[in-house]
Scaffold this motif. Sequence first.
Motif, short mmCIF file in Angstrom:
data_model
loop_
_atom_site.label_atom_id
_atom_site.label_comp_id
_atom_site.label_asym_id
_atom_site.label_seq_id
_atom_site.Cartn_x
_atom_site.Cartn_y
_atom_site.Cartn_z
N GLY A 160 0.79 -1.23 0.00
CA GLY A 160 0.00 0.00 0.00
C GLY A 160 0.82 1.28 0.00
O GLY A 160 0.58 2.17 -0.83
N VAL B 175 -4.77 -2.51 -4.14
CA VAL B 175 -4.55 -3.34 -2.95
C VAL B 175 -5.66 -4.37 -2.80
O VAL B 175 -5.41 -5.56 -2.55
CB VAL B 175 -4.44 -2.45 -1.70
CG1 VAL B 175 -4.53 -3.30 -0.42
CG2 VAL B 175 -3.14 -1.67 -1.70
N TYR C 1 -2.87 9.93 -3.71
CA TYR C 1 -3.83 9.71 -2.64
C TYR C 1 -5.24 9.42 -3.13
O TYR C 1 -6.19 9.42 -2.35
CB TYR C 1 -3.88 10.94 -1.72
CG TYR C 1 -2.59 11.17 -0.95
CD1 TYR C 1 -2.39 10.56 0.28
CD2 TYR C 1 -1.59 11.99 -1.47
CE1 TYR C 1 -1.21 10.77 0.97
CE2 TYR C 1 -0.41 12.19 -0.78
CZ TYR C 1 -0.23 11.58 0.43
OH TYR C 1 0.95 11.78 1.12
N ALA D 258 -5.40 0.33 3.25
CA ALA D 258 -4.82 1.10 2.16
C ALA D 258 -5.07 2.59 2.36
O ALA D 258 -4.21 3.43 2.02
CB ALA D 258 -5.39 0.64 0.82
N LEU E 166 2.40 1.92 -3.36
CA LEU E 166 1.43 2.35 -4.36
C LEU E 166 1.00 3.80 -4.13
O LEU E 166 0.78 4.55 -5.09
CB LEU E 166 0.21 1.42 -4.33
CG LEU E 166 0.44 -0.02 -4.76
CD1 LEU E 166 -0.81 -0.85 -4.53
CD2 LEU E 166 0.84 -0.08 -6.23
N THR E 167 0.88 4.19 -2.87
CA THR E 167 0.51 5.58 -2.57
C THR E 167 1.59 6.54 -3.04
O THR E 167 1.29 7.61 -3.58
CB THR E 167 0.27 5.75 -1.06
OG1 THR E 167 -0.78 4.86 -0.64
CG2 THR E 167 -0.13 7.17 -0.72
N PRO F 102 -4.58 3.48 -5.67
CA PRO F 102 -3.81 2.56 -4.79
C PRO F 102 -4.71 1.64 -3.98
O PRO F 102 -4.38 0.46 -3.81
CB PRO F 102 -3.04 3.52 -3.87
CG PRO F 102 -3.04 4.83 -4.56
CD PRO F 102 -4.31 4.88 -5.34
N LYS F 103 -5.86 2.13 -3.51
CA LYS F 103 -6.76 1.31 -2.71
C LYS F 103 -7.38 0.21 -3.56
O LYS F 103 -7.50 -0.95 -3.13
CB LYS F 103 -7.86 2.16 -2.08
CG LYS F 103 -7.40 3.13 -1.01
CD LYS F 103 -6.76 4.37 -1.59
CE LYS F 103 -6.43 5.41 -0.53
NZ LYS F 103 -5.73 6.58 -1.08
N SER G 101 3.64 6.10 -5.52
CA SER G 101 3.70 6.15 -6.98
C SER G 101 2.42 6.66 -7.63
O SER G 101 2.47 7.28 -8.70
CB SER G 101 4.04 4.77 -7.53
OG SER G 101 3.06 3.82 -7.11
N LEU G 102 1.25 6.41 -7.01
CA LEU G 102 -0.03 6.74 -7.64
C LEU G 102 -0.78 7.87 -6.96
O LEU G 102 -1.82 8.30 -7.47
CB LEU G 102 -0.91 5.48 -7.70
CG LEU G 102 -0.36 4.30 -8.49
CD1 LEU G 102 -1.30 3.11 -8.40
CD2 LEU G 102 -0.13 4.68 -9.94
#
Length: 259
Positions: A110, A127, A119, A196, A113-114, A123-124, A116-117
């Motif tokens: 998580g 996940v 808020y 996430a 991903l946060t 990302p959620k 790189s992508l």
Amino acid sequence: MTVRLLRSAGPACVTILLVLAVWISVTAFGLVPDYVIPAPLAVLDSLVSTWPGRLGSATLLTATETVVGVMLGVFVALFVVIVSGFVPTIGQAMTPLLVASQAIPVIVIGPLLTISLGYGMAPKVIVVALLCFFPVALNLLAGVRAVDTRLIDTLRSLHATRGSLFWRVRLPSAAPRGFAGLRVSVTFAPVAAVFAEYTGSTNGLGYLMLQAIPRLQTDFVFAQVLVLTVMSSLLLASVTLLERLICPWNTPAGKRNPS
């Protein structure tokens, strides 16, 4: 019908009532502070009072992330299984990778991903999709390979093609196993979305929990846990209903009347 329903749902209802009775007794006699375990009425009041404002929108966002993530994970799992069904070498090559990937906690991914992508929802959703992908894919692959070889040999003797064997025999036979993995996945999918959201978000149940816990708003946290419980239960019920529609032969009635 009524007697059967009482027999199946009765023990669960009695258990819930007993837990609720203990909860009310513990809070009514002041055995624990309110900031540790709030009274059920306080939780209900928090749920009702915050729903029109913060809680309702947060629940909608978390539910959307969960449903989209589940759908994405199932879609990717089906794609992998279908490709493996027509090219068995790919399935044999991917199985060890899928098993090894289980050693990596999905929640740990998580924060990466946060970073790189951002808020947003992406990302959620990823996940949740990762959480759902592995159980469904592994169970479907195992089911595809577990088809009775005598049945396959018989159909091949009747000049059945690889495609017809996969679509009419292997995939339908593996579907109940896939739904078993999906039932496990959807139970934890809302919790995965909340974790996430812990890593970075501007709304959602996880965001509200991060705000409520330091302020000792335990009744509000319990209200969110109640919402997550209902969300998981609804997802599980939906998957069970979908399985009965897609795999009627795997239901108790279908097993009693295979014809």
